[in-house]
Scaffold this motif. Sequence first.
Motif, mmCIF file in Angstrom:
data_model
loop_
_atom_site.group_PDB
_atom_site.id
_atom_site.type_symbol
_atom_site.label_atom_id
_atom_site.label_comp_id
_atom_site.label_asym_id
_atom_site.label_seq_id
_atom_site.Cartn_x
_atom_site.Cartn_y
_atom_site.Cartn_z
ATOM 1 N N UNK A 185 0.826 -1.203 0.000
ATOM 2 C CA UNK A 185 0.000 0.000 0.000
ATOM 3 C C UNK A 185 0.859 1.250 0.000
ATOM 4 N N UNK A 186 0.645 2.085 -1.001
ATOM 5 C CA UNK A 186 1.297 3.389 -1.101
ATOM 6 C C UNK A 186 0.253 4.462 -1.379
ATOM 7 N N UNK A 187 0.428 5.610 -0.773
ATOM 8 C CA UNK A 187 -0.398 6.773 -1.072
ATOM 9 C C UNK A 187 0.487 7.845 -1.691
ATOM 10 N N UNK A 188 0.011 8.471 -2.771
ATOM 11 C CA UNK A 188 0.858 9.406 -3.510
ATOM 12 C C UNK A 188 0.168 10.740 -3.716
ATOM 13 N N UNK A 189 0.955 11.792 -3.778
ATOM 14 C CA UNK A 189 0.454 13.114 -4.109
ATOM 15 C C UNK A 189 1.517 13.827 -4.945
ATOM 16 N N UNK A 190 1.081 14.549 -5.957
ATOM 17 C CA UNK A 190 2.009 15.255 -6.824
ATOM 18 C C UNK A 190 1.516 16.648 -7.152
ATOM 19 N N UNK A 191 2.453 17.507 -7.538
ATOM 20 C CA UNK A 191 2.116 18.886 -7.892
ATOM 21 C C UNK A 191 2.920 19.306 -9.109
ATOM 22 N N UNK A 192 2.219 19.828 -10.116
ATOM 23 C CA UNK A 192 2.826 20.298 -11.354
ATOM 24 C C UNK A 192 2.472 21.773 -11.519
ATOM 25 N N UNK A 193 3.451 22.656 -11.297
ATOM 26 C CA UNK A 193 3.172 24.097 -11.317
ATOM 27 C C UNK A 193 2.876 24.592 -12.725
ATOM 28 N N UNK A 194 3.524 24.019 -13.736
ATOM 29 C CA UNK A 194 3.253 24.428 -15.115
ATOM 30 C C UNK A 194 1.794 24.152 -15.460
ATOM 31 N N UNK A 195 1.314 22.972 -15.118
ATOM 32 C CA UNK A 195 -0.075 22.640 -15.397
ATOM 33 C C UNK A 195 -1.023 23.559 -14.625
ATOM 34 N N UNK A 196 -0.685 23.845 -13.384
ATOM 35 C CA UNK A 196 -1.561 24.706 -12.574
ATOM 36 C C UNK A 196 -1.688 26.090 -13.187
ATOM 37 N N UNK A 197 -0.584 26.658 -13.638
ATOM 38 C CA UNK A 197 -0.618 28.019 -14.177
ATOM 39 C C UNK A 197 -1.298 28.077 -15.537
ATOM 40 N N UNK A 198 -1.105 27.052 -16.361
ATOM 41 C CA UNK A 198 -1.644 27.112 -17.712
ATOM 42 C C UNK A 198 -3.085 26.634 -17.802
ATOM 43 N N UNK A 199 -3.550 25.891 -16.803
ATOM 44 C CA UNK A 199 -4.911 25.384 -16.848
ATOM 45 C C UNK A 199 -5.834 26.078 -15.852
ATOM 46 N N UNK A 200 -5.354 27.124 -15.215
ATOM 47 C CA UNK A 200 -6.184 27.849 -14.251
ATOM 48 C C UNK A 200 -7.261 28.653 -14.981
ATOM 49 N N UNK A 201 -8.346 28.891 -14.287
ATOM 50 C CA UNK A 201 -9.379 29.776 -14.809
ATOM 51 C C UNK A 201 -8.989 31.228 -14.531
ATOM 52 N N UNK A 202 -9.711 32.166 -15.115
ATOM 53 C CA UNK A 202 -9.373 33.579 -14.946
ATOM 54 C C UNK A 202 -9.464 34.026 -13.495
ATOM 55 N N UNK A 203 -10.426 33.451 -12.760
ATOM 56 C CA UNK A 203 -10.642 33.930 -11.402
ATOM 57 C C UNK A 203 -10.140 32.994 -10.315
ATOM 58 N N UNK A 204 -9.715 31.789 -10.693
ATOM 59 C CA UNK A 204 -9.244 30.839 -9.678
ATOM 60 C C UNK A 204 -8.414 29.732 -10.308
ATOM 61 N N UNK A 205 -7.510 29.180 -9.498
ATOM 62 C CA UNK A 205 -6.724 28.029 -9.945
ATOM 63 C C UNK A 205 -7.330 26.723 -9.453
ATOM 64 N N UNK A 206 -8.164 26.808 -8.409
ATOM 65 C CA UNK A 206 -8.749 25.596 -7.854
ATOM 66 C C UNK A 206 -7.652 24.636 -7.409
ATOM 67 N N UNK A 207 -7.816 23.384 -7.743
ATOM 68 C CA UNK A 207 -6.799 22.376 -7.427
ATOM 69 C C UNK A 207 -6.072 21.904 -8.678
ATOM 70 N N UNK A 208 -6.072 22.723 -9.727
ATOM 71 C CA UNK A 208 -5.368 22.380 -10.964
ATOM 72 C C UNK A 208 -3.896 22.115 -10.678
ATOM 73 N N UNK A 209 -3.368 21.084 -11.285
ATOM 74 C CA UNK A 209 -1.963 20.731 -11.103
ATOM 75 C C UNK A 209 -1.718 19.740 -9.991
ATOM 76 N N UNK A 210 -2.725 19.434 -9.190
ATOM 77 C CA UNK A 210 -2.589 18.471 -8.102
ATOM 78 C C UNK A 210 -3.065 17.094 -8.548
ATOM 79 N N UNK A 211 -2.401 16.065 -8.072
ATOM 80 C CA UNK A 211 -2.790 14.691 -8.366
ATOM 81 C C UNK A 211 -2.678 13.850 -7.103
#
Length: 335
Positions: free
Chosen positions: A267-293
Amino acid sequence: MGARPLAAQQLGGRTVFPFLDLPTGAQQAALGGMNVSARNNDPTMLFANPALLNPEMDGRLALSYVAYVADIKQSTAAYVFNTQKYGRFGVGVTYLSYGNFESYDAAGNSLGTFGVNEYTVGVSDSYTKGKFTFGATTKLAVSSIAGSRSLAGVGDAGVVYKHPTTDFTAGLAVKNVGYQFSPYPGTERGPLPLDVQLGATIKPEHMPVRFSLTAHHLQQWNIQYLDPNARGQLDASGNEKKATRSFGDNLARHFTASAALVLGKGLNLRVGYNHLMRRELRLDNTSGSAGLSFGVMLKISTFQIDYTHATLQAAGSSEYFTLSRNLDSLFKRKE
């Protein structure tokens, strides 16, 4: 294809076959989508770095399925085997379908539907010398729209260093080097999505967490996109102030970070963060949880199941499923 299913990212718009950048397995997606140093028994990691081929993968078959937004689906199969004479080999096939689309003539009459899909077929080989493993992949990439096709030859190369006594690995990969043999009719040849990646994975002693940090697009410093049509903020005088390039933001876009909580061998639990994805896929008013996995690995009997939920933006997310098993042990039991 000029757009990737994750969204019309700035980097993807400059290249052909941008789907080559997409993670193919649940583990890679959970680790931020880019990782060249996570060395374990998952055969789909050969798509991340061919030098990750190792003895734990021998005889293992992995089947992966990805459900993106709308009707976009991706399927992958990877198998690894060892030859004493020629090294350790991996074979991989990935197929991406964008669904069916309506076709019309100039007068607006329906001509039925047509499909859009892309796929690769490749072979990887690796060789270990002391603390280093060297690997290379050669593959054929095909993109198809309504019967028209574009072909490209693609190669990846990498090296992985494994510390002999501690749980530490470092990897370097040069990905998507190649040539577009035939572009679509009426279009010109374009560059493939070259990506040079460098990363490290470490599990500190007496700590049940394995950390990874990966730097990507090292061959290109400026990957910060500013939308010229985006509205700027208003200052105290009511004048519009356009966004400007930021050294810190551009630097952060070059990195993905991840952590895996190791709760035993099954059993493994994983979490990742991609800042490029977060910045390029964010909405105009919020980033939400974009870039998180977020992902989990669970072993049940002889099967290993990996699942990842990766957030794209408020409009949707992607779900990754990977099932793997050692086929050698299956055949030996039957004998």
